[in-house]
Each structure stands twice: as C-alpha cells, then as structure tokens.
Design an enzyme around this catalytic site. Structure first.
Site, PDB file in Angstrom:
ATOM      1  CE  LYS A  51      -0.469   4.445   1.245  1.00  0.00           C
ATOM      2  NZ  LYS A  51       0.718   3.593   1.440  1.00  0.00           N
ATOM      3  CD  GLN A  95       2.838   2.961   4.401  1.00  0.00           C
ATOM      4  OE1 GLN A  95       1.726   2.803   3.893  1.00  0.00           O
ATOM      5  NE2 GLN A  95       3.765   3.733   3.842  1.00  0.00           N
ATOM      6  CG  ASP A 118       2.050  -0.934  -2.054  1.00  0.00           C
ATOM      7  OD1 ASP A 118       1.556   0.133  -2.479  1.00  0.00           O
ATOM      8  OD2 ASP A 118       2.459  -1.087  -0.898  1.00  0.00           O
TER       9      ASP A 118
END
Ligand code: NDP
Length: 289
Positions: A51, A95, A118
């Site tokens: 990422k 994460q 997200d």
C-alpha cells in the site's frame, strides 16, 4: 476472457496520479495517507508495504506508523486522535486484524469518517447501504470498477456473493444492489443450504470465502463472470518461499466455463490497493470542498 486486474488497477492508479498532481497544485501540499500497523503479522506487513509503495508511486505522501503488538488501546486511540486532527492527513487506515485485547470496533469508530479510506466506519457503511455518496470499502469498490471497465452487464443480472464479511461480502452485496448496477443479489455463507444450486444460478459470482479453490467448475454456470476475491497460501515446495497464492476458485477448471474470470494473483488484489489510493484522493477532495 481473463480479466486483467493488474492492467485495470494501473489505469485507476494513473487517474489517481493525475488527480493527486492537480490537488497538490491547487492546495500546495500532497495528499497524505497514514497506515497504522500493530505487531509483526507477515501478511499484514506485506499488505502495508504494498500500500505504501503504491501510494508513493502516485505522489501521495504515505507514511507507515509501526507500533508493537503490545500498544494499548488508549495509546492507539490517542494516535488516531492526532491523525484525525492533522490537516495534512487525508486518509487513515488501521491495518486489520488488530492484536488480541484491542477492540476492533472501537478503533474503527474512532477514525474520522471523512478520513476513513477503508470505508469501514459505521457512518460510511450506513451511507453505502442508503446508496449515498461515501468512501466505499476498497475491495468491493474495486470489483465494481473491474465489472464496469470490463464491460460486464450488471443490470438485472443475478449476482451471487459467497461470503458475508463486513469488509467484502456485505458491502459487495450493497454495491451490486445499488441503482446503476441494478443486480439481483443473493448472499451465501457457511450455513447456506444447497450452495452449488445457488451459485449455478449466478450471472456474476463473487467468491469471498477464504478457502483455497473452494468453487469448483460444477458450481459455475456456463458463461458466468467469476470474481475471485480469495487470497490463500498453499504449500508449494517448488517455490523459494515454500508456498504459492491461490484464490477461492479452482481457476483452471472454472475458466473453461466462465465467460470472464479474475486470476489470483493479478485480479482483485491490485484493485483493492488502487481503490485505497482513489479513496485517499476522494477524501482529500471532499474535505477541501
Ligand atoms: P471472512 O473469513 O471474514 O469471511 C468468509 C466468509 O465466507 C464468511 O461469511 C463465511 O461464512 C463464508 N464461508 C466460509 N466457509 C464457507 C463455506 N464452506 N460455504 C459458504 N460460505 C463459507 O473473510 P473475508 O471476507 O475477510 O475474506 C475472504 C477472502 O478474501 C479471504 O481469502 C481473504 O484473504 C480475501 N481477501 C482478499 C482481498 C483482496 O484484496 N483481494 C481483500 C480482503 C479479503 P460465515 O459468515 O457463515 O462464517
């Protein structure tokens, strides 16, 4: 047709790079993304590295904030408070999974919904279900882009989603149901009776199960579009690292029947990352507007 997720993701990334340059010209600063990782889970580390690299390549100022698995929930909440307040930070991603002892829901709730790249914050999830404009979860949003850019007809199509997780299955179903995509949606899970009977009715079959090569050719209708979300490690001693990645679909057998199929790797995975970058740009533009 083999759907080339890598190529479609490259298209999306190049569009984001253009947008990022324009944003920087207009606002005098680059887009900012902060990825928070606790602990040393190898899969999480490799996702986070990918990422960060992808973000840097499109001109996003991306930083990974690494903390030990022993970080307390209060300290993590304090860190999120700082990132929420930092005007140079457009996107915040924590994460998952988080170490034991940290309440994942409390952490997701603590991210400013406007920076929630997200798309997991309940406010964003609610808007998604209502069909309002919002930051959409990256994996299902990436699948929508793949369908659109591959010219797959969705209107009136029967889409069967196998998996009901909050990060893939459920938001996927909401997106496919939306006006504009207009699928008839069925969601299946581990308690579904006669699964194969249902998957065989799918014009579009999305497999988000987490079981290697679970979807076999007899479960797929001739001419279906098959989207394989799964990322599973299976032992392979011919590889240096001792494993290879396979999807939730028995790719070689199913590709013979499917009209279109995404491979693993090189299908949904690269799209997930591309949509994270896309969401960072959108979050910045929305805050600036
Ligand atoms: P979860 O484990 O959260 O969910 C799996 C879902 O599959 C559950 O709803 C479960 O049902 C269902 N399921 C499990 N076994 C069966 C079965 N035998 N029959 C029918 N349904 C079943 O996984 P995620 O949604 O997080 O991820 C799914 C896969 O996608 C994983 O391989 C993951 O690594 C991958 N992934 C890939 C991404 C990418 O970028 N390509 C991003 C995110 C995930 P139940 O709810 O009843 O338990």
């Amino acid at each position: 047709m083999l759907i080339d997720g890598k190529a479609i993701a490259a298209e999306v990334r190049s569009e984001v790079a253009d947008g990022a340059r324009q944003f920087e010209r207009a606002h005098g600063r680059p887009l900012g993304l902060r990825v928070v990782l606790l602990g040393d889970n190898p899969a999480s580390q490799s996702y986070v590295r990918a990422k960060k690299k992808a973000a840097a390549e499109v001109g996003i100022d991306a930083e990974t904030l690494l903390h030990p698995a022993s970080m307390s929930q209060d300290d993590l909440l304090a860190l999120l408070g700082e990132l929420n307040a930092d005007p140079a930070v457009d996107g915040i991603l924590v994460q998952l999974p988080l170490p034991d002892g940290i309440d994942e829901a409390a952490i997701i709730h603590a991210i400013d919904p406007a920076k929630d790249v997200d798309g997991f914050h309940p406010e964003n999830v609610g808007k998604l279900v209502l069909g309002e404009d919002t930051l959409e979860p990256c994996t299902p949003a990436g699948i929508v882009e793949v369908l659109r850019r591959s010219g797959v007809e969705t209107s009136g199509a029967h889409a069967v989603v196998v998996g009901r997780s909050n990060i893939v299955g459920k938001p996927m179903a909401s997106l496919l149901l939306r006006r504009g995509l207009d699928c008839t949606v069925t969601v299946c899970h581990s308690r579904t009776r006669d699964l194969a009977e249902i998957t065989r009715q799918a014009d579009i079959l999305v497999a988000a199960i987490g079981r290697a090569e679970f979807v076999t050719a007899d479960m797929v209708r001739e001419g279906a579009t098959v989207i394989d979300v799964g990322i599973n490690r299976v032992e392979d001693l011919t590889r240096e690292r001792g494993y290879r990645l396979v999807g939730d679909v028995d790719f070689e057998a199913v590709r013979e029947k499917a009209a279109a199929i995404t491979p693993v790797p090189g299908g949904v995975g690269p799209m997930t990352i591309a949509m994270l970058l896309h969401n960072t740009l959108r979050a910045a533009e929305r805050r600036a507007a």
